[in-house]
Write a protein that holds these residues in place. Structure first.
Motif, PDB file in Angstrom:
ATOM      1  N   ALA A  62       0.935   5.424  -7.196  1.00 46.65           N
ATOM      2  CA  ALA A  62       0.823   4.072  -6.479  1.00 46.65           C
ATOM      3  C   ALA A  62       0.871   3.224  -7.897  1.00 46.65           C
ATOM      4  O   ALA A  62       1.439   2.024  -7.631  1.00 46.65           O
ATOM      5  CB  ALA A  62      -0.388   3.643  -5.829  1.00 46.65           C
ATOM      6  N   LYS A  63       0.056   3.656  -8.731  1.00 41.35           N
ATOM      7  CA  LYS A  63       0.068   2.592 -10.050  1.00 41.35           C
ATOM      8  C   LYS A  63       1.074   2.683 -10.792  1.00 41.35           C
ATOM      9  O   LYS A  63       1.627   1.643 -11.262  1.00 41.35           O
ATOM     10  CB  LYS A  63      -1.163   3.227 -10.765  1.00 41.35           C
ATOM     11  N   ASP A  64       1.970   3.974 -10.895  1.00 48.45           N
ATOM     12  CA  ASP A  64       2.934   3.837 -11.589  1.00 48.45           C
ATOM     13  C   ASP A  64       4.233   3.156 -10.932  1.00 48.45           C
ATOM     14  O   ASP A  64       5.254   2.900 -11.560  1.00 48.45           O
ATOM     15  CB  ASP A  64       3.527   5.283 -11.795  1.00 48.45           C
ATOM     16  N   SER A  65       4.038   3.018  -9.662  1.00 50.30           N
ATOM     17  CA  SER A  65       5.258   2.145  -8.904  1.00 50.30           C
ATOM     18  C   SER A  65       5.159   0.679  -8.551  1.00 50.30           C
ATOM     19  O   SER A  65       5.734   0.244  -7.744  1.00 50.30           O
ATOM     20  CB  SER A  65       5.585   2.947  -7.463  1.00 50.30           C
ATOM     21  N   GLY A  66       3.883   0.238  -9.099  1.00 46.96           N
ATOM     22  CA  GLY A  66       3.618  -1.117  -8.826  1.00 46.96           C
ATOM     23  C   GLY A  66       3.065  -1.483  -7.698  1.00 46.96           C
ATOM     24  O   GLY A  66       3.064  -2.539  -6.933  1.00 46.96           O
ATOM     25  N   PHE A  67       2.424  -0.507  -6.691  1.00 46.43           N
ATOM     26  CA  PHE A  67       1.597  -0.786  -5.631  1.00 46.43           C
ATOM     27  C   PHE A  67       0.320  -1.480  -6.049  1.00 46.43           C
ATOM     28  O   PHE A  67      -0.365  -1.345  -6.829  1.00 46.43           O
ATOM     29  CB  PHE A  67       1.348   0.316  -4.954  1.00 46.43           C
ATOM     30  N   ASP A  68      -0.259  -2.185  -5.051  1.00 46.99           N
ATOM     31  CA  ASP A  68      -1.556  -3.056  -5.116  1.00 46.99           C
ATOM     32  C   ASP A  68      -2.592  -1.992  -4.838  1.00 46.99           C
ATOM     33  O   ASP A  68      -3.678  -2.054  -5.272  1.00 46.99           O
ATOM     34  CB  ASP A  68      -1.473  -4.198  -3.949  1.00 46.99           C
ATOM     35  N   ILE A  69      -2.563  -1.055  -3.816  1.00 45.77           N
ATOM     36  CA  ILE A  69      -3.410  -0.321  -3.429  1.00 45.77           C
ATOM     37  C   ILE A  69      -2.991   1.101  -2.770  1.00 45.77           C
ATOM     38  O   ILE A  69      -1.714   1.214  -2.584  1.00 45.77           O
ATOM     39  CB  ILE A  69      -4.349  -0.978  -2.189  1.00 45.77           C
ATOM     40  N   PHE A  70      -4.000   2.043  -2.674  1.00 43.39           N
ATOM     41  CA  PHE A  70      -3.356   3.284  -2.008  1.00 43.39           C
ATOM     42  C   PHE A  70      -4.362   3.653  -0.991  1.00 43.39           C
ATOM     43  O   PHE A  70      -5.585   3.336  -1.002  1.00 43.39           O
ATOM     44  CB  PHE A  70      -3.330   4.489  -3.199  1.00 43.39           C
ATOM     45  N   PHE A  82       3.865   8.348   1.715  1.00 43.64           N
ATOM     46  CA  PHE A  82       3.820   9.136   0.728  1.00 43.64           C
ATOM     47  C   PHE A  82       3.425  10.618   1.245  1.00 43.64           C
ATOM     48  O   PHE A  82       2.310  11.019   1.558  1.00 43.64           O
ATOM     49  CB  PHE A  82       2.864   8.877  -0.337  1.00 43.64           C
ATOM     50  N   PHE A  83       4.424  11.433   1.414  1.00 38.99           N
ATOM     51  CA  PHE A  83       4.039  12.696   1.894  1.00 38.99           C
ATOM     52  C   PHE A  83       4.174  13.730   0.794  1.00 38.99           C
ATOM     53  O   PHE A  83       5.205  14.373   0.363  1.00 38.99           O
ATOM     54  CB  PHE A  83       5.567  13.061   3.067  1.00 38.99           C
ATOM     55  N   TYR A  84       2.941  13.948   0.409  1.00 37.63           N
ATOM     56  CA  TYR A  84       2.754  14.719  -0.589  1.00 37.63           C
ATOM     57  C   TYR A  84       1.723  15.768  -0.133  1.00 37.63           C
ATOM     58  O   TYR A  84       0.602  15.587  -0.115  1.00 37.63           O
ATOM     59  CB  TYR A  84       2.287  14.048  -1.953  1.00 37.63           C
ATOM     60  N   ASN A  85       2.154  16.953   0.182  1.00 38.68           N
ATOM     61  CA  ASN A  85       1.523  17.896   0.712  1.00 38.68           C
ATOM     62  C   ASN A  85       1.924  19.463   0.288  1.00 38.68           C
ATOM     63  O   ASN A  85       2.350  20.279   0.902  1.00 38.68           O
ATOM     64  CB  ASN A  85       1.397  17.947   2.197  1.00 38.68           C
ATOM     65  N   PRO A  86       1.687  19.659  -0.881  1.00 38.14           N
ATOM     66  CA  PRO A  86       2.186  21.028  -1.519  1.00 38.14           C
ATOM     67  C   PRO A  86       1.270  22.347  -0.883  1.00 38.14           C
ATOM     68  O   PRO A  86       1.505  23.311  -1.096  1.00 38.14           O
ATOM     69  CB  PRO A  86       1.973  20.943  -3.070  1.00 38.14           C
ATOM     70  N   ASN A  87       0.282  21.915  -0.338  1.00 35.30           N
ATOM     71  CA  ASN A  87      -0.682  22.914   0.402  1.00 35.30           C
ATOM     72  C   ASN A  87      -0.129  23.406   1.562  1.00 35.30           C
ATOM     73  O   ASN A  87      -0.438  24.430   2.056  1.00 35.30           O
ATOM     74  CB  ASN A  87      -2.026  22.182   0.696  1.00 35.30           C
ATOM     75  N   ILE A  99       0.948  -1.248  -0.089  1.00 35.59           N
ATOM     76  CA  ILE A  99       0.167  -0.039   0.114  1.00 35.59           C
ATOM     77  C   ILE A  99       0.911   1.270  -0.131  1.00 35.59           C
ATOM     78  O   ILE A  99       1.786   1.396   0.640  1.00 35.59           O
ATOM     79  CB  ILE A  99      -0.944  -0.044   1.170  1.00 35.59           C
ATOM     80  N   LEU A 100       0.558   2.221  -0.935  1.00 36.07           N
ATOM     81  CA  LEU A 100       1.132   3.547  -0.700  1.00 36.07           C
ATOM     82  C   LEU A 100       0.314   4.430   0.039  1.00 36.07           C
ATOM     83  O   LEU A 100      -0.974   4.706  -0.443  1.00 36.07           O
ATOM     84  CB  LEU A 100       1.400   4.102  -2.364  1.00 36.07           C
ATOM     85  N   LEU A 101       0.514   4.982   1.266  1.00 36.83           N
ATOM     86  CA  LEU A 101      -0.201   5.515   2.291  1.00 36.83           C
ATOM     87  C   LEU A 101       0.166   7.118   2.094  1.00 36.83           C
ATOM     88  O   LEU A 101       1.284   7.473   2.594  1.00 36.83           O
ATOM     89  CB  LEU A 101      -0.045   4.912   3.333  1.00 36.83           C
ATOM     90  N   HIS A 102      -0.867   7.672   1.708  1.00 40.49           N
ATOM     91  CA  HIS A 102      -0.656   9.530   1.724  1.00 40.49           C
ATOM     92  C   HIS A 102      -0.718   9.670   3.163  1.00 40.49           C
ATOM     93  O   HIS A 102      -1.635   9.337   3.911  1.00 40.49           O
ATOM     94  CB  HIS A 102      -1.940  10.011   0.819  1.00 40.49           C
ATOM     95  N   ILE A 125      -8.016   6.248 -12.309  1.00 41.76           N
ATOM     96  CA  ILE A 125      -6.575   5.954 -12.275  1.00 41.76           C
ATOM     97  C   ILE A 125      -6.422   4.348 -12.761  1.00 41.76           C
ATOM     98  O   ILE A 125      -5.410   3.959 -13.404  1.00 41.76           O
ATOM     99  CB  ILE A 125      -5.684   6.269 -11.256  1.00 41.76           C
ATOM    100  N   GLY A 126      -7.079   3.323 -12.278  1.00 40.37           N
ATOM    101  CA  GLY A 126      -7.009   2.122 -12.154  1.00 40.37           C
ATOM    102  C   GLY A 126      -6.230   1.488 -11.280  1.00 40.37           C
ATOM    103  O   GLY A 126      -5.499   0.692 -11.549  1.00 40.37           O
ATOM    104  N   ILE A 127      -6.540   1.690  -9.957  1.00 40.29           N
ATOM    105  CA  ILE A 127      -5.959   1.155  -8.719  1.00 40.29           C
ATOM    106  C   ILE A 127      -6.998   1.025  -7.649  1.00 40.29           C
ATOM    107  O   ILE A 127      -7.863   2.034  -7.455  1.00 40.29           O
ATOM    108  CB  ILE A 127      -4.684   1.930  -8.288  1.00 40.29           C
TER     109      ILE A 127
END
Length: 178
Positions: free
Chosen positions: A102-110, A30-35, A3-6, A136-138
């Motif tokens: 997640a999809k691009d990196s081969g994770f099963d779920i996010f 996954f620390f994605y927080n441009p806000n 799992i890729l966890l935001h 996205i298809g994941i």
């Protein structure tokens, strides 16, 4: 299952990671927080996330800080009330970026830690996640991490680790409204 966890912040991540590890997920944060504003606040929150990740021996992906992308995305909604349209756009933006990664990196779920926060509507966040997952298809991990005393457990875990507990959601507008 991978799992890729935001992760929105250290305190919210504690209980989410604990519960996902109990379910035997292989977690990458996954620390994605441009806000998050200002940059010093972003750096402090990232440092706290790194502490949680280290304690739980999981991996972390932290893309470069690009607040200009966030400002472009929410343009026209700057002065909407906290929890309104600006926040919806912000949440969707972060979930979509997580799903793509997640999809691009081969994770099963996010999934996301956003459902830990008391001021976040988990049903809405989960609906966004499911819609983005389909687009996205994941697969998306449905959760309400605040349930079953999750928020309270996060407070306890945060104290044990010595985490900074922020007083606003993250963006310049939520800071102004406090």
């Amino acid at each position: 299952m991978k799992i890729l966890l935001h992760i929105c912040c250290g305190p919210c991540s504690t209980v989410a990671i604990e519960r996902l590890l109990q379910e035997n997920f292989e977690i990458t944060g996954f620390f994605y927080n441009p806000n998050i504003y200002p940059q010093e606040e972003y750096n402090l929150r990232l440092k706290n996330v790194e502490s949680v990740v280290l304690k739980n021996t999981i991996s972390l992906i932290s893309p470069i800080y690009e607040p200009e992308k966030w400002h472009k995305e929410i343009k026209g909604y700057e002065e909407t009330k906290e929890g309104g349209e600006r926040c919806k756009i912000c949440i969707k933006m972060r979930l979509k970026e997580t799903a793509k990664k997640a999809k691009d990196s081969g994770f099963d779920i996010f999934g996301t830690t956003l459902t830990t926060g008391l001021n976040k509507d988990s049903k809405t966040i989960n609906l966004y996640g499911l819609n983005i997952a389909e687009e996205i298809g994941i697969q998306f991990y449905l959760a309400d991490f605040k349930k079953n005393a999750g928020f309270q457990r996060g407070v306890v875990l945060s104290k044990e680790i010595g985490l900074y507990r922020q007083r606003y959601c993250g963006c310049v507008y939520s800071l102004r409204s406090k």
